[in-house]
Design a protein around this motif. Structure first.
Motif, mmCIF file in Angstrom:
data_model
loop_
_atom_site.group_PDB
_atom_site.id
_atom_site.type_symbol
_atom_site.label_atom_id
_atom_site.label_comp_id
_atom_site.label_asym_id
_atom_site.label_seq_id
_atom_site.Cartn_x
_atom_site.Cartn_y
_atom_site.Cartn_z
ATOM 1 N N TRP A 188 0.836 -1.208 0.000
ATOM 2 C CA TRP A 188 0.000 0.000 0.000
ATOM 3 C C TRP A 188 0.868 1.254 0.000
ATOM 4 N N ARG A 189 1.921 1.281 0.794
ATOM 5 C CA ARG A 189 2.802 2.450 0.840
ATOM 6 C C ARG A 189 3.524 2.659 -0.494
ATOM 7 N N ASP A 190 3.991 1.553 -1.103
ATOM 8 C CA ASP A 190 4.673 1.681 -2.397
ATOM 9 C C ASP A 190 3.737 2.214 -3.467
ATOM 10 N N GLU A 191 2.524 1.672 -3.521
ATOM 11 C CA GLU A 191 1.580 2.132 -4.543
ATOM 12 C C GLU A 191 1.168 3.575 -4.298
ATOM 13 N N TYR A 192 1.004 3.965 -3.044
ATOM 14 C CA TYR A 192 0.646 5.355 -2.775
ATOM 15 C C TYR A 192 1.784 6.297 -3.179
ATOM 16 N N THR A 193 3.015 5.877 -2.970
ATOM 17 C CA THR A 193 4.152 6.706 -3.390
ATOM 18 C C THR A 193 4.168 6.864 -4.904
ATOM 19 N N ASN A 194 3.881 5.775 -5.652
ATOM 20 C CA ASN A 194 3.836 5.880 -7.116
ATOM 21 C C ASN A 194 2.715 6.792 -7.583
ATOM 22 N N VAL A 195 1.546 6.677 -6.962
ATOM 23 C CA VAL A 195 0.431 7.537 -7.353
ATOM 24 C C VAL A 195 0.728 8.993 -7.028
ATOM 25 N N ARG A 196 1.388 9.255 -5.905
ATOM 26 C CA ARG A 196 1.733 10.627 -5.534
ATOM 27 C C ARG A 196 2.724 11.226 -6.514
ATOM 28 N N GLU A 197 3.660 10.432 -7.020
ATOM 29 C CA GLU A 197 4.586 10.946 -8.029
ATOM 30 C C GLU A 197 3.893 11.216 -9.356
ATOM 31 N N ILE A 198 2.936 10.351 -9.717
ATOM 32 C CA ILE A 198 2.226 10.540 -10.992
ATOM 33 C C ILE A 198 1.338 11.767 -10.940
ATOM 34 N N LEU A 199 0.644 11.981 -9.817
ATOM 35 C CA LEU A 199 -0.282 13.097 -9.697
ATOM 36 C C LEU A 199 0.388 14.370 -9.192
ATOM 37 N N ASN A 200 1.726 14.329 -8.986
ATOM 38 C CA ASN A 200 2.477 15.513 -8.526
ATOM 39 C C ASN A 200 1.928 16.060 -7.212
ATOM 40 N N LEU A 201 1.644 15.179 -6.294
ATOM 41 C CA LEU A 201 1.182 15.603 -4.975
ATOM 42 C C LEU A 201 2.384 15.955 -4.107
ATOM 43 N N PRO A 202 2.199 16.803 -3.117
ATOM 44 C CA PRO A 202 3.338 17.161 -2.248
ATOM 45 C C PRO A 202 3.864 15.936 -1.509
ATOM 46 N N PRO A 203 5.167 15.763 -1.474
ATOM 47 C CA PRO A 203 5.724 14.554 -0.830
ATOM 48 C C PRO A 203 5.642 14.589 0.681
#
Length: 333
Positions: A188-203
Motif C-alpha cells: 500500500w505504501r509503495d503504490e501510494y508513493t507511485n500515485v503521488r509521483e504521478i499526480l504531482n502531490l506534495p511529498p
C-alpha cells in the motif's frame, strides 16, 4: 430273430439309450433346440442347461489330456467357449420364464482356485493357457498390471491426506495472517508513493492508513482443526437478561404486573432483508468514495460494483432466446 419291440425292452438297448442321453446324442425329436428362446417350458430349459453343464465338464476334463496336439487343444477350447455362450442363452431364457437366476457375478475358477484367464468373454482352459502366443499374451497383461500397481503405490502416498497437507491450518497460529498484513501495508505504501509521483502531490503529505473492511475477530483454530468449545450459557444468566429486556422498554420502567407478561416481537423477514441490503449498499458506497479520493480520475460510480440482472430478467431473456430458436427451427429465418 427278435422283433424290434423285444429289442427295445432288452437291458443292453436301454443301457445304450441312457448312455446316449447322457452324452447328448439322443434321438432327433429329443435333441436340444438351437434357439433357447424357442423353448417355453421352464422344466425343459433347466434340463437343457444341466445337459450343457455335463458336456462342459467332459470337455474341461478332455482338454487336460497331455496327448492332444495344439490344434486339438484349440478346437476343444473353442467348443468349451461355444458351450459357455449357449449356457448363458439358456440362463437368460430361464430368467425370462420366471426361474432362478444363475447369472451371478461369480468369478470362474480353475482347478488351482485361480480365475480363468481370458479377455472379452473368451476363456482359456487347461492346456490352452500354455499354447504358443497365449502365454505371451498373459505375460504382457501381467506386466501391465504390475506397472499399474507400481503407479498406484507411488501416488497412494498423496491420497487421503489431512488438512495440514492442503494448508487449511496455516492460519491457525496467526503468523501467516500477520505476515500478509505487513506485506499488504508495505505494498500500500509503495503504490501510494507511485500515485503521488504521478499526480504531482506534495511529498510531505502523510501516507493514509490502508482501508480495511469490518472483520469479526475470530479466535485461531487449534492444531487439530476443530473449533474451540463455546462457553455454555447458564439458564440463570439467560433468565436475568430476559427479565432485564422485559422490564425496560425505551428507557422507561414498567410496572411489575406488566413486566411479568410475555412480550412477542414479530419481525418481518422482507423488512429485515431490506435493512441488510441497504446497509451493504451504504458500506460499498462508502468504500468507493474513500477510494475515489485517492484516484482523482475515477468517480465513486465508476468504482461501484456492476448491477446484476434479477432472476426474473434472466428468465425473460432465456425464454425469448428459446422462442426465437423455435421460430427459426419451424419457420426458418
Amino acid at each position: 430273430m427278435a422283433r424290434n419291440e423285444e429289442k427295445a425292452q432288452s437291458m443292453l438297448y436301454r443301457f445304450r439309450e441312457a448312455q446316449a442321453a447322457e452324452l447328448g446324442l439322443g434321438t432327433r425329436a429329443d435333441r436340444r433346440p438351437k434357439m433357447a428362446s424357442a423353448c417355453k417350458s421352464l422344466r425343459e430349459c433347466e434340463r437343457w442347461r444341466g445337459e450343457i453343464l455335463r458336456e462342459l465338464s467332459r470337455k474341461v476334463s478332455k482338454i487336460q489330456d497331455a496327448g492332444l496336439t495344439d490344434y486339438e487343444v484349440r478346437d476343444v477350447n473353442d467348443e468349451i467357449n461355444k458351450l459357455m455362450r449357449e449356457k448363458r442363452h439358456w440362463e437368460n431364457q430361464i430368467i425370462a420364464l420366471g426361474g432362478a437366476n444363475y447369472r451371478r457375478n461369480v468369478a470362474m475358477l480353475d482347478d488351482d482356485g485361480k480365475e480363468v484367464p481370458g479377455t472379452k468373454g473368451y476363456k482359456y482352459f487347461g492346456r490352452a493357457k500354455d499354447l504358443p502366443g497365449v502365454r505371451e499374451l498373459f505375460q504382457s497383461k501381467k506386466k501391465e498390471e504390475e506397472e499399474e500397481n507400481q503407479a498406484l503405490a507411488f501416488y497412494k502416498k498423496f491420497m487421503n491426506q489431512g488438512p495440514v497437507y492442503f494448508g487449511d491450518l496455516d492460519e491457525a497460529d496467526g503468523k501467516l495472517l500477520e505476515y500478509e498484513r505487513q506485506a499488504e501495508e508495505e505494498e500500500w505504501r509503495d503504490e501510494y508513493t507511485n500515485v503521488r509521483e504521478i499526480l504531482n502531490l506534495p511529498p510531505d503529505d502523510p501516507i493514509p492508513q490502508m482501508p480495511r473492511g469490518p472483520s469479526a475477530s475470530t479466535p485461531p483454530l487449534p492444531s487439530d482443526g476443530h473449533s474451540p468449545p463455546q462457553p455454555p450459557v447458564t439458564s440463570k444468566r439467560k433468565a436475568q437478561e430476559e427479565d432485564t429486556e422485559m422490564d425496560t422498554v425505551n428507557g422507561e420502567s414498567v410496572a411489575p404486573e406488566q413486566a411479568k407478561r410475555p412480550r412477542k416481537v414479530v419481525v418481518d423477514g422482507s423488512a429485515k432483508a431490506d435493512v441488510m441490503q441497504s446497509n451493504d449498499a451504504d458500506s460499498i458506497r462508502a468504500h468507493a468514495s474513500a477510494a475515489a479520493t485517492y484516484l482523482g480520475f475515477l468517480s465513486p460510480e465508476d468504482l461501484m460494483p456492476p448491477t446484476l440482472p434479477t432472476r426474473e430478467e434472466m428468465e425473460g431473456v432465456l425464454l425469448a432466446l428459446r422462442k426465437q430458436a423455435l421460430v427459426e427451427e419451424y419457420f426458418g429465418e
